[in-house]
Write a protein that holds these residues in place. Structure first.
Motif, PDB file in Angstrom:
ATOM      1  N   GLN A 164      -8.223  37.287 -40.025  1.00 29.11           N
ATOM      2  CA  GLN A 164      -7.840  36.988 -41.412  1.00 29.11           C
ATOM      3  C   GLN A 164      -8.800  35.989 -42.040  1.00 29.11           C
ATOM      4  O   GLN A 164      -9.163  36.113 -43.221  1.00 29.11           O
ATOM      5  N   MET A 165      -9.241  34.996 -41.268  1.00 27.23           N
ATOM      6  CA  MET A 165     -10.155  33.982 -41.783  1.00 27.23           C
ATOM      7  C   MET A 165     -11.500  34.591 -42.170  1.00 27.23           C
ATOM      8  O   MET A 165     -12.032  34.318 -43.249  1.00 27.23           O
ATOM      9  N   THR A 166     -12.061  35.403 -41.283  1.00 24.06           N
ATOM     10  CA  THR A 166     -13.366  36.002 -41.590  1.00 24.06           C
ATOM     11  C   THR A 166     -13.253  37.009 -42.731  1.00 24.06           C
ATOM     12  O   THR A 166     -14.162  37.119 -43.563  1.00 24.06           O
ATOM     13  N   ALA A 167     -12.138  37.735 -42.788  1.00 23.53           N
ATOM     14  CA  ALA A 167     -11.942  38.687 -43.888  1.00 23.53           C
ATOM     15  C   ALA A 167     -11.822  37.956 -45.213  1.00 23.53           C
ATOM     16  O   ALA A 167     -12.377  38.391 -46.242  1.00 23.53           O
ATOM     17  N   ALA A 168     -11.102  36.835 -45.215  1.00 23.62           N
ATOM     18  CA  ALA A 168     -10.949  36.056 -46.444  1.00 23.62           C
ATOM     19  C   ALA A 168     -12.299  35.511 -46.912  1.00 23.62           C
ATOM     20  O   ALA A 168     -12.596  35.493 -48.117  1.00 23.62           O
ATOM     21  N   TYR A 169     -13.115  35.070 -45.965  1.00 18.02           N
ATOM     22  CA  TYR A 169     -14.446  34.572 -46.299  1.00 18.02           C
ATOM     23  C   TYR A 169     -15.288  35.664 -46.937  1.00 18.02           C
ATOM     24  O   TYR A 169     -15.888  35.464 -48.005  1.00 18.02           O
ATOM     25  N   ARG A 170     -15.355  36.819 -46.300  1.00 21.29           N
ATOM     26  CA  ARG A 170     -16.195  37.901 -46.805  1.00 21.29           C
ATOM     27  C   ARG A 170     -15.727  38.380 -48.183  1.00 21.29           C
ATOM     28  O   ARG A 170     -16.545  38.615 -49.086  1.00 21.29           O
ATOM     29  N   ALA A 171     -14.404  38.517 -48.349  1.00 21.00           N
ATOM     30  CA  ALA A 171     -13.880  39.002 -49.623  1.00 21.00           C
ATOM     31  C   ALA A 171     -14.174  38.020 -50.751  1.00 21.00           C
ATOM     32  O   ALA A 171     -14.571  38.414 -51.854  1.00 21.00           O
ATOM     33  N   ALA A 172     -13.993  36.716 -50.491  1.00 18.51           N
ATOM     34  CA  ALA A 172     -14.232  35.717 -51.521  1.00 18.51           C
ATOM     35  C   ALA A 172     -15.706  35.625 -51.880  1.00 18.51           C
ATOM     36  O   ALA A 172     -16.067  35.469 -53.052  1.00 18.51           O
ATOM     37  N   ARG A 173     -16.556  35.723 -50.889  1.00 19.47           N
ATOM     38  CA  ARG A 173     -18.002  35.667 -51.157  1.00 19.47           C
ATOM     39  C   ARG A 173     -18.437  36.856 -52.004  1.00 19.47           C
ATOM     40  O   ARG A 173     -19.200  36.707 -52.966  1.00 19.47           O
ATOM     41  N   GLN A 174     -17.951  38.037 -51.664  1.00 19.21           N
ATOM     42  CA  GLN A 174     -18.308  39.229 -52.433  1.00 19.21           C
ATOM     43  C   GLN A 174     -17.757  39.152 -53.849  1.00 19.21           C
ATOM     44  O   GLN A 174     -18.457  39.487 -54.820  1.00 19.21           O
ATOM     45  N   ALA A 175     -16.505  38.703 -53.997  1.00 18.94           N
ATOM     46  CA  ALA A 175     -15.886  38.623 -55.317  1.00 18.94           C
ATOM     47  C   ALA A 175     -16.621  37.635 -56.217  1.00 18.94           C
ATOM     48  O   ALA A 175     -16.679  37.820 -57.442  1.00 18.94           O
ATOM     49  N   ALA A 176     -17.192  36.592 -55.611  1.00 19.40           N
ATOM     50  CA  ALA A 176     -17.919  35.591 -56.392  1.00 19.40           C
ATOM     51  C   ALA A 176     -19.323  36.054 -56.764  1.00 19.40           C
ATOM     52  O   ALA A 176     -20.016  35.376 -57.529  1.00 19.40           O
ATOM     53  N   GLY A 177     -19.757  37.185 -56.211  1.00 15.56           N
ATOM     54  CA  GLY A 177     -21.052  37.745 -56.585  1.00 15.56           C
ATOM     55  C   GLY A 177     -22.240  37.146 -55.879  1.00 15.56           C
ATOM     56  O   GLY A 177     -23.375  37.289 -56.353  1.00 15.56           O
ATOM     57  N   HIS A 178     -22.016  36.490 -54.727  1.00 11.64           N
ATOM     58  CA  HIS A 178     -23.154  35.905 -54.005  1.00 11.64           C
ATOM     59  C   HIS A 178     -23.948  36.992 -53.291  1.00 11.64           C
ATOM     60  O   HIS A 178     -23.394  37.972 -52.809  1.00 11.64           O
ATOM     61  N   GLU A 179     -25.237  36.773 -53.206  1.00 13.14           N
ATOM     62  CA  GLU A 179     -26.111  37.751 -52.582  1.00 13.14           C
ATOM     63  C   GLU A 179     -25.911  37.775 -51.074  1.00 13.14           C
ATOM     64  O   GLU A 179     -25.847  36.733 -50.420  1.00 13.14           O
ATOM     65  N   GLY A 180     -25.807  38.955 -50.512  1.00 14.80           N
ATOM     66  CA  GLY A 180     -25.688  39.105 -49.074  1.00 14.80           C
ATOM     67  C   GLY A 180     -24.289  38.813 -48.567  1.00 14.80           C
ATOM     68  O   GLY A 180     -23.442  38.265 -49.269  1.00 14.80           O
TER      69      GLY A 180
END
Length: 360
Positions: free
Chosen positions: A207-223
């Motif tokens: 859940q922690m890693t999924a939350a990290y990846r989803a938030a990073r993608q939603a914020a539009g960060h590269e990679g």
């Protein structure tokens, strides 16, 4: 998938002196580069055998920088709660220049009540101090005539010197123990992530890693961002010998951790919900259960290769495993052999890079 080497000294001076531990660890740093591991990293702790041989990651990594030329150097992590951002940003920028831009900076809040008491820092300020120090360091590395107005830290205008070698600044990692919300915040802000599976369940870490990846993608960060997951790794040709070593070193780790977290039995903080259970969890640790749950890696190369494959299936093939090969009083020769076996017989199943160097 990438692999690095982690140094977390849980060492009683009666069993191994500080100078011996440092010299052995720096020899392993040189070996890690020769075997093409991605990074070396170390922690920050004070006042006990639980990490107390590593009070200053910057000093150790400076020595590591002098012995290497390619491998990345990682703070895993500097404790932001105990530092002034102007001083910490300058020391880290100095290291980034000394290693010619090989530094990754991991920041952590700290979690041991005794350490907060040593520095006379209220635990209730830890999240605020952490957030301010990370923001201020990034600003000092990136800007000119920086003025900072926080709840705890106020300074400026000042231009940080030296400027870091990497522009605009070294990669920033955030260490998170159990909080999916903290992981999501790291992703939202474009930072990278450091996590430790020994203090959480596989389901929670997923859940922690999924939350990290989803938030990073939603914020539009590269990679996708970089996720480091830290494990202790015991490896050898003789399974019985390896498991005996692992059980003894894990018992040492648990005993020292139990002493370090004992103050949680009488401490409570809304900044650390559930941490009052740490002492009980440490005392109830069982090596066989931890091994079966892949919280520790141990066995022959075939055994460990299977564990890494399971971990990859759980958390993705874009993670980096940060592996500790010399925990506690383990003899140097066995740590050295474990690193060599991992590079030659485990890593090649997941990446060709380590195998190419090991074969050469």
């Amino acid at each position: 998938m990438e692999f690095g080497v982690n140094f977390f000294p849980v060492v009683d001076p009666v069993k191994k002196s500080a100078s011996t531990y440092y010299e052995e660890s720096l020899q392993l740093v040189e070996l890690a580069e020769a075997l093409d591991f991605e990074h070396v990293q170390t922690v920050e702790h004070y006042g006990s055998p639980y990490g107390g041989y590593s009070p200053d990651p910057v000093v150790f990594l400076t020595a590591a920088a002098a012995r290497t030329s390619r491998i990345r150097l990682v703070t895993g992590a500097v404790i932001a709660s105990f530092a002034h951002p102007v001083q910490l940003a300058a020391r880290l920028a100095l290291l980034d220049n000394l290693c010619h831009g090989r530094l990754d900076v991991g920041f952590g809040r700290g979690f041991l009540p005794d350490e907060f008491e040593l520095f006379n820092v209220p635990m209730e300020e830890s999240r605020t101090r952490f957030t301010e120090v990370v923001e201020a360091c990034v600003a000092l590395w990136s800007g000119q005539e920086v003025r900072f107005e926080g709840e705890v830290h106020r300074f400026g205008p000042v231009t940080g010197y030296p400027r870091p070698y990497q522009r605009p600044h070294p990669p920033v990692f955030v260490a998170s123990a159990t909080s999916a919300a903290s992981c999501a915040l790291a992703g939202e802000r474009g930072h990278h992530l450091q996590v430790v599976p020994s203090v959480t369940s596989q389901e929670q870490l997923t859940q922690m890693t999924a939350a990290y990846r989803a938030a990073r993608q939603a914020a539009g960060h590269e990679g996708p961002g970089r996720i480091q997951i830290k494990y202790t790794c015991y490896l050898g040709e003789d399974r019985a010998e390896v498991l005996a070593d692992a059980a003894a070193c894990e018992r040492n780790y648990v005993e020292q951790m139990a002493a370090a977290v004992a103050s949680w039995a009488g401490a409570r903080s809304e900044q650390y919900p559930g941490y009052e259970q740490f002492a009980d969890k440490a005392r109830s640790y069982d090596f066989d259960t931890a091994l079966a749950a892949n919280k520790v890696l141990a066995g022959t190369p075939d055994d460990v290769r299977g564990q890494v494959a399971t971990i990859r299936d759980w958390y993705g093939d874009d993670i980096c495993l940060s592996l500790q090969f010399n925990p506690g009083p383990l003899p140097y020769e066995r740590a050295e052999r474990a690193m060599e076996l991992f590079a030659r017989h485990v890593a090649p199943a997941f990446t060709g890079d380590v195998a190419a160097v090991a074969a050469a």
